[in-house]
Design an enzyme around this catalytic site. Structure first.
Site, PDB file in Angstrom:
ATOM      1  N   ASP A 178       0.877  -1.171   0.000  1.00  0.00           N
ATOM      2  CA  ASP A 178       0.000   0.000   0.000  1.00  0.00           C
ATOM      3  C   ASP A 178       0.913   1.220   0.000  1.00  0.00           C
ATOM      4  O   ASP A 178       1.758   1.371   0.896  1.00  0.00           O
ATOM      5  CB  ASP A 178      -0.863   0.035   1.268  1.00  0.00           C
ATOM      6  CG  ASP A 178      -1.939  -1.047   1.266  1.00  0.00           C
ATOM      7  OD1 ASP A 178      -2.100  -1.723   0.239  1.00  0.00           O
ATOM      8  OD2 ASP A 178      -2.611  -1.203   2.302  1.00  0.00           O
ATOM      9  N   ASP A 220     -13.290  -3.746  -1.215  1.00  0.00           N
ATOM     10  CA  ASP A 220     -13.000  -3.358   0.176  1.00  0.00           C
ATOM     11  C   ASP A 220     -14.273  -3.481   1.008  1.00  0.00           C
ATOM     12  O   ASP A 220     -14.914  -2.470   1.339  1.00  0.00           O
ATOM     13  CB  ASP A 220     -12.517  -1.899   0.224  1.00  0.00           C
ATOM     14  CG  ASP A 220     -11.249  -1.687  -0.588  1.00  0.00           C
ATOM     15  OD1 ASP A 220     -10.311  -2.476  -0.445  1.00  0.00           O
ATOM     16  OD2 ASP A 220     -11.214  -0.730  -1.384  1.00  0.00           O
TER      17      ASP A 220
HETATM   18  O1  1PR Z   1     -10.471   2.797  -5.085  1.00  0.00           O
HETATM   19  O2  1PR Z   1      -9.563   2.303  -7.321  1.00  0.00           O
HETATM   20  O3  1PR Z   1      -8.744   4.261  -6.044  1.00  0.00           O
HETATM   21  O4  1PR Z   1      -8.173   1.961  -5.377  1.00  0.00           O
HETATM   22  C1  1PR Z   1      -7.653   2.189  -4.107  1.00  0.00           C
HETATM   23  C2  1PR Z   1      -7.039   0.921  -3.642  1.00  0.00           C
HETATM   24  O5  1PR Z   1      -6.368   1.191  -2.430  1.00  0.00           O
HETATM   25  C3  1PR Z   1      -8.059  -0.149  -3.384  1.00  0.00           C
HETATM   26  O6  1PR Z   1      -7.603  -1.354  -3.960  1.00  0.00           O
HETATM   27  C4  1PR Z   1      -8.102  -0.287  -1.865  1.00  0.00           C
HETATM   28  O7  1PR Z   1      -8.171  -1.660  -1.491  1.00  0.00           O
HETATM   29  C5  1PR Z   1      -6.764   0.265  -1.446  1.00  0.00           C
HETATM   30  N1  1PR Z   1      -6.836   0.999  -0.172  1.00  0.00           N
HETATM   31  C6  1PR Z   1      -7.425   2.198   0.005  1.00  0.00           C
HETATM   32  N2  1PR Z   1      -7.242   2.595   1.301  1.00  0.00           N
HETATM   33  C7  1PR Z   1      -6.571   1.632   1.911  1.00  0.00           C
HETATM   34  C8  1PR Z   1      -6.144   1.638   3.313  1.00  0.00           C
HETATM   35  O8  1PR Z   1      -5.564   0.665   3.802  1.00  0.00           O
HETATM   36  N3  1PR Z   1      -6.408   2.721   4.014  1.00  0.00           N
HETATM   37  N4  1PR Z   1      -5.676  -0.491   1.252  1.00  0.00           N
HETATM   38  C9  1PR Z   1      -6.320   0.625   0.996  1.00  0.00           C
HETATM   39  C10 1PR Z   1      -6.266  -1.636   1.101  1.00  0.00           C
HETATM   40  C11 1PR Z   1      -5.825  -3.728   1.775  1.00  0.00           C
HETATM   41  C12 1PR Z   1      -4.752  -4.532   1.342  1.00  0.00           C
HETATM   42  C13 1PR Z   1      -3.896  -4.997   2.465  1.00  0.00           C
HETATM   43  C14 1PR Z   1      -4.503  -6.278   2.943  1.00  0.00           C
HETATM   44  C15 1PR Z   1      -3.534  -7.154   3.638  1.00  0.00           C
HETATM   45  N5  1PR Z   1      -5.388  -2.406   1.672  1.00  0.00           N
HETATM   46  O9  1PR Z   1      -3.983  -3.809   0.491  1.00  0.00           O
HETATM   47  O10 1PR Z   1      -2.687  -5.121   1.868  1.00  0.00           O
HETATM   48  O11 1PR Z   1      -5.603  -5.995   3.797  1.00  0.00           O
HETATM   49  O12 1PR Z   1      -3.094  -6.577   4.805  1.00  0.00           O
HETATM   50  P1  1PR Z   1      -2.620  -7.478   6.020  1.00  0.00           P
HETATM   51  O13 1PR Z   1      -1.937  -8.666   5.441  1.00  0.00           O
HETATM   52  O14 1PR Z   1      -1.643  -6.597   6.765  1.00  0.00           O
HETATM   53  O15 1PR Z   1      -3.843  -7.799   6.820  1.00  0.00           O
HETATM   54  P2  1PR Z   1      -9.319   2.883  -5.973  1.00  0.00           P
END
Ligand code: 1PR
Length: 527
Positions: A224, A379
């Site tokens: 991320d 998400d």
């Molecule tokens: O909506 O097309 O602009 O894409 C934004 C992207 O960013 C989406 O794919 C969304 O999942 C991701 N995203 C947005 N905000 C966050 C955040 O964390 N605040 N991250 C985010 C999503 C989830 C996974 C993470 C897993 C594993 N992150 O990326 O890597 O949950 O984590 P873990 O193994 O530590 O539990 P758009």
């Protein structure tokens, strides 16, 4: 000097990078004379069969290519570059292929997820020096929905099993072509490219035949990425999507460096998510493009990028389509793009009208680059209900009761990184996106993200059971056993983790070690 045929439809950068990493220089074909004068030609086909052949015809490359292919000079076709050699394809029945090899290209008609995405083995049917130095349990990266069926068995170099035994590479004289992507197959793929580049050395590796090849479950590292308050682009990690600790954005390292490390340590795939992409103008967000360019120089496994991929108008009023944004990412080294927020809005619109307009980002990118190039990132957040009738959504019965003893729940889609909940459930979103042309689902879970408590098995079963495209399970991995659990209890094709890898609590190698005698995986062999 290697001549590379790029007709402008996708990621040829990784092929260029892979060849350059072997010390060779690459000349990209700019007109017919480059094909005529080539000494060694590499043709990495991307996109769809119909659009490939149309472009080759428009550019008048077809005759020059046929002349080259009958001249005895070395040729390496990759993916569609293999399929192009055949007479016709079920993907575009009205247009002829090059017809150098008798036979046709067929669509997978099997009970497994299609596209066939991931690492699978090969059965070598005849000796070839292209396999010099490779072990017999190597796996290679595939991503395709069609396979070649030659009429003459003598051209078959390897076969692979996926629902059926299909031809995964061919060789006739100086023509070699693979369905898999050597440039995305780690050290084993680089070895194949090296053997090709060293044409002239006629030492031949003997064939090896394994029983039946099997598609490996993929272990994916996710980064991320966002700017911190000082303006530096960093890899961060949320706790149920909250990436701040004591007010500061967590900084777990530099994106290019971490991606390189995970590749070296055996990751089967790497995903970058620009998590604040929804508020940026992606094409002005040059750091992500630079991250991809730098990463793809040394990382030879598939790269996915997501965040902010949508149509937008910049501050000067200039309009960009999601296709423009995706094209720039593909040119910069991405193999797949991931769409999050926009997919939810597209699905809502589709459910309202029931009409496929062909204009959505998913449809447009799928049309040009193929379904395998589009991942939909979901998400979702759990919402408990007392009874399935309470809401108009796909509800599941859950073993993990809610705070008031509820035994049912649904998974609410969110946009903008979980900031906004929508009236749409994750199962429906996945189904609609598959219908519109997505090739894979990245299934996150806000409740599980960063908790180290294991994947949400119920969510993964609900979604994987409702679609035929592959699902990448994400969020909650805390130890190697969690990867086993998700592969044993669900149909997920891949499992992703972030926090445990970034914090070095669990290594990719230890996950693979643990899984090696339980689940089919790509063995991690450092050559
Ligand atoms: O909506 O097309 O602009 O894409 C934004 C992207 O960013 C989406 O794919 C969304 O999942 C991701 N995203 C947005 N905000 C966050 C955040 O964390 N605040 N991250 C985010 C999503 C989830 C996974 C993470 C897993 C594993 N992150 O990326 O890597 O949950 O984590 P873990 O193994 O530590 O539990 P758009």
């Amino acid at each position: 000097m290697i001549t590379l045929l790029d007709y402008g439809a996708g990621n040829v950068r990784s092929v260029v990078n892979a060849i350059e990493s072997l010390g060779e220089s690459v000349k990209i074909v700019s007109d017919t004379s480059d094909i005529i004068s080539a000494e060694k030609l590499v043709f990495p086909g991307v996109g769809s069969f119909g659009s490939m052949m149309r472009i080759l015809n428009q550019k008048n490359y077809v005759e020059a290519l046929k002349d080259y292919l009958t001249s005895g000079r070395p040729f390496l076709g990759i993916c569609l570059g293999l399929q192009a050699l055949f007479e016709t394809s079920e993907e575009a029945p009205d247009i002829n292929g090059l017809g150098l090899i008798s036979g046709h290209v067929k669509r997978f008609d099997i009970d497994l997820s299609v596209p066939h995405i991931g690492w699978n083995g090969i059965n070598i049917k005849k000796p070839s020096r292209i396999f010099n130095g490779l072990g017999d349990d190597e796996k290679f990266y595939f991503v395709h929905s069609f396979y070649v069926a030659p009429e003459d068995d003598s051209v078959i170099l390897t076969t692979t099993n996926y629902g059926l035994e299909f031809v995964s590479s061919i060789q006739r004289g100086s023509i070699t072509a693979t369905q898999f992507h050597p440039e995305k197959s780690g050290d084993a793929g680089i070895k194949i490219l090296k053997n090709f580049l060293e044409a002239g050395d006629e030492k031949k590796a003997s064939g090896f035949v394994s029983q039946e090849t099997r598609l490996a479950k993929r272990i994916v590292a996710c980064l991320d990425v966002r700017s911190n308050d000082q303006g530096d682009l960093v890899v961060t990690k949320g706790d149920q999507y909250d990436v701040r600790e004591k007010g500061e954005v967590r900084n777990l390292g530099q994106p290019v460096e971490l991606a390189g490390r995970y590749y070296q340590k055996g990751a089967d795939e790497i995903i970058f998510l620009n998590i604040t992409g929804f508020r940026d103008f992606p094409l002005e967000d040059m750091p992500m493009i630079e991250v991809l360019k730098q990463t793809s120089k040394n990382v030879f496994v598939p790269l996915t990028i997501g965040g902010g991929i949508r149509d937008y108008t910049d501050k000067d009023g200039r309009k960009y389509t999601a296709l423009d944004v995706a094209a720039e990412y593909f040119r910069s080294g991405a193999d797949k793009i991931s769409i999050g927020s926009d997919a939810v809005l597209i699905a809502e619109e589709y459910l309202k009208t029931g009409v496929k307009t062909g204009q959505s980002s998913i449809e447009q990118i799928s049309e040009v680059y193929g379904a395998q190039a589009i991942v939909v990132s979901i998400d979702p957040r759990r919402v408990y209900v007392m009874s399935p009738d309470e809401v108009d959504h796909q509800v599941i019965e859950t073993a993990e009761k809610g705070p008031n003893g509820e035994t049912y729940c649904w998974y609410q889609c969110t946009i903008k990184g979980g900031r906004e909940g929508r009236d749409l459930d994750a199962v429906t979103l996945a189904q609609v996106c598959e219908k519109l042309g997505a090739g894979e689902i990245l299934l996150n879970c806000i409740d599980k993200d960063g908790t180290n408590s294991g994947f949400d098995i119920e969510l993964i079963n609900a979604v994987a059971g409702a679609v035929t495209i592959p699902v990448i399970a994400s969020s909650g991995a805390g130890c190697a056993e969690h990867f086993y659990e998700v592969f044993a209890k669900t149909e997920a094709e891949a499992a992703l983790a972030a926090g445990i890898f970034h914090r070095k609590e669990v290594s990719i190698a230890s996950v693979k070690d643990y899984l090696s005698d339980k689940v089919e995986i790509r063995p991690f062999i450092k050559m």
